[in-house]
Design a protein around this motif. Structure first.
Motif, mmCIF file in Angstrom:
data_model
loop_
_atom_site.group_PDB
_atom_site.id
_atom_site.type_symbol
_atom_site.label_atom_id
_atom_site.label_comp_id
_atom_site.label_asym_id
_atom_site.label_seq_id
_atom_site.Cartn_x
_atom_site.Cartn_y
_atom_site.Cartn_z
ATOM 1 N N LEU A 1 0.828 -1.207 0.000
ATOM 2 C CA LEU A 1 0.000 0.000 0.000
ATOM 3 C C LEU A 1 0.860 1.254 0.000
ATOM 4 O O LEU A 1 1.802 1.389 0.769
ATOM 5 N N LYS A 2 0.487 2.190 -0.880
ATOM 6 C CA LYS A 2 1.103 3.506 -0.944
ATOM 7 C C LYS A 2 -0.003 4.526 -1.193
ATOM 8 O O LYS A 2 -1.143 4.170 -1.421
ATOM 9 N N GLY A 3 0.346 5.789 -1.142
ATOM 10 C CA GLY A 3 -0.628 6.824 -1.455
ATOM 11 C C GLY A 3 -1.279 7.476 -0.254
ATOM 12 O O GLY A 3 -2.206 8.275 -0.401
ATOM 13 N N TYR A 4 -0.794 7.163 0.946
ATOM 14 C CA TYR A 4 -1.400 7.752 2.145
ATOM 15 C C TYR A 4 -1.317 9.278 2.128
ATOM 16 O O TYR A 4 -2.271 9.975 2.511
ATOM 17 N N ARG A 5 -0.177 9.796 1.693
ATOM 18 C CA ARG A 5 -0.017 11.262 1.674
ATOM 19 C C ARG A 5 -0.947 11.907 0.657
ATOM 20 O O ARG A 5 -1.390 13.044 0.834
ATOM 21 N N LEU A 6 -1.253 11.198 -0.414
ATOM 22 C CA LEU A 6 -2.190 11.715 -1.409
ATOM 23 C C LEU A 6 -3.577 11.880 -0.796
ATOM 24 O O LEU A 6 -4.273 12.871 -1.046
ATOM 25 N N VAL A 7 -3.970 10.911 0.015
ATOM 26 C CA VAL A 7 -5.268 10.987 0.693
ATOM 27 C C VAL A 7 -5.264 12.122 1.701
ATOM 28 O O VAL A 7 -6.248 12.873 1.820
ATOM 29 N N ASP A 8 -4.165 12.274 2.420
ATOM 30 C CA ASP A 8 -4.071 13.372 3.395
ATOM 31 C C ASP A 8 -4.208 14.732 2.708
ATOM 32 O O ASP A 8 -4.814 15.665 3.261
ATOM 33 N N ARG A 9 -3.656 14.846 1.509
ATOM 34 C CA ARG A 9 -3.741 16.111 0.776
ATOM 35 C C ARG A 9 -5.200 16.436 0.421
ATOM 36 O O ARG A 9 -5.652 17.579 0.544
ATOM 37 N N ILE A 10 -5.928 15.414 0.002
ATOM 38 C CA ILE A 10 -7.347 15.618 -0.309
ATOM 39 C C ILE A 10 -8.108 16.002 0.959
ATOM 40 O O ILE A 10 -8.946 16.916 0.953
#
Length: 308
Positions: free
Chosen positions: A107-116
């Motif tokens: 799993l990756k993309g946690y920071r992308l979700v935080d940005r949203i």
């Protein structure tokens, strides 16, 4: 090796099962009445536009981010339902799911979700759940790389709990599915591709990118035909015997692939049928929830931590 946009076979197989199964054996149920298409109409009318813009920026910067959004949503919904439990960090009082064996390296993309989430908190503080963000983002990501549209009912709550154990047991793994499925570095090219020049060239390239030892951080695509698009070429690759992973190629080449072989042929020949099935499965996936967690859930201010 790292896949590009295409989901691995066990994820696609599970989405197919979602379309066929009326309920779920692990105690989580599809609950359409709890959700609605206009849930944020009065409280955060720009939610879909905000999420879309942020996902668009992420995917334009790196097309692989589309797959990250989809996989986060998938791993979330199969543990306690679609409640953003996958986003919770470990604390003194809570063990999250990020470090489970099925999540820690995939799993990756946690920071992308935080940005949203940060954008939405600025526009509509305390209104939009992280679970809804994951669901919308997965849909928008697929569209941005050429995939189908589907309506996303909204109104999910964020759980106050996570389950490390369920993350290890409920999520399908790469060695599940057809009998004897295991991962191999170079797929079954030697025995399934008939050694045509194109296949031989691709295999040689894979060996240079992904050597037997080392190169663990190197990246290659599961679909070398259209690596930056979501389409049905994954299935046409299997017809040629060029599935990158053994578990993928088994969907077509295995003696036990009685049902999946016909599905591979169908989706390779009819991209519309594949898109329709995928859309229906994603709607059903997004409607999985635990009624108890829904009743006691909240809208987290920070997706990584429960509210205090």
């Amino acid at each position: 090796m790292t896949a590009s946009l295409h989901l691995s076979s066990f994820l696609l197989q599970t989405l197919s099962l979602l379309l066929m199964l009326p309920s779920f054996s692990f105690g989580i149920y599809s609950s359409d009445p709890l959700l609605s298409l206009d849930y944020y109409k009065s409280t955060c009318p720009n939610v879909l536009e905000i999420v879309r813009k942020e996902v668009e920026c992420a995917v334009l910067s790196d097309p692989r981010n589309a797959a990250f959004f989809v996989r986060l949503h998938f791993h979330d919904c199969f543990v306690q339902g679609c409640d953003a439990s996958v986003l919770l960090e470990d604390t003194i009082t809570l063990q999250g799911e990020k470090k489970s064996s099925n999540n820690i390296n995939s799993l990756k993309g946690y920071r992308l979700v935080d940005r949203i989430k940060n954008k939405l908190e600025s526009e509509c503080p305390g209104i939009v759940s992280c679970a809804d963000i994951l669901t919308i983002a997965a849909r928008d990501a697929i569209i941005l790389v050429g995939g189908p549209y589907w309506d996303v009912p909204l109104g999910r709550k964020d759980s106050k709990t996570a389950s490390y154990t369920q993350a290890d047991t409920n999520l399908p793994t790469a060695d599940e599915g057809l009998v004897g499925i295991i991962d191999k570095i170079y797929g079954d090219f030697e025995s399934t591709s008939n050694k045509d020049p194109i296949s031989e060239s691709y295999l040689n390239k894979l060996k240079s990118v992904c050597p037997i030892t080392g190169g663990d951080n190197n990246v290659t695509a599961m679909d070398y035909v259209t690596p930056n698009l979501f389409d049905n070429s994954f299935y046409t690759i299997l017809l040629r015997g060029e599935g990158l992973l053994h578990s993928d190629q088994e969907m077509y080449s295995s003696l036990f692939a009685i049902v999946t072989k016909d599905l591979v042929k169908k989706y390779a020949a009819d991209p519309i049928a594949f898109f329709e099935q995928f859309s229906e499965s994603m709607v059903k996936l997004g409607n999985i929830m635990d009624p108890d967690n829904f009743a006691t859930g909240e809208v987290r201010k920070n997706c990584g931590f429960i509210n205090t």
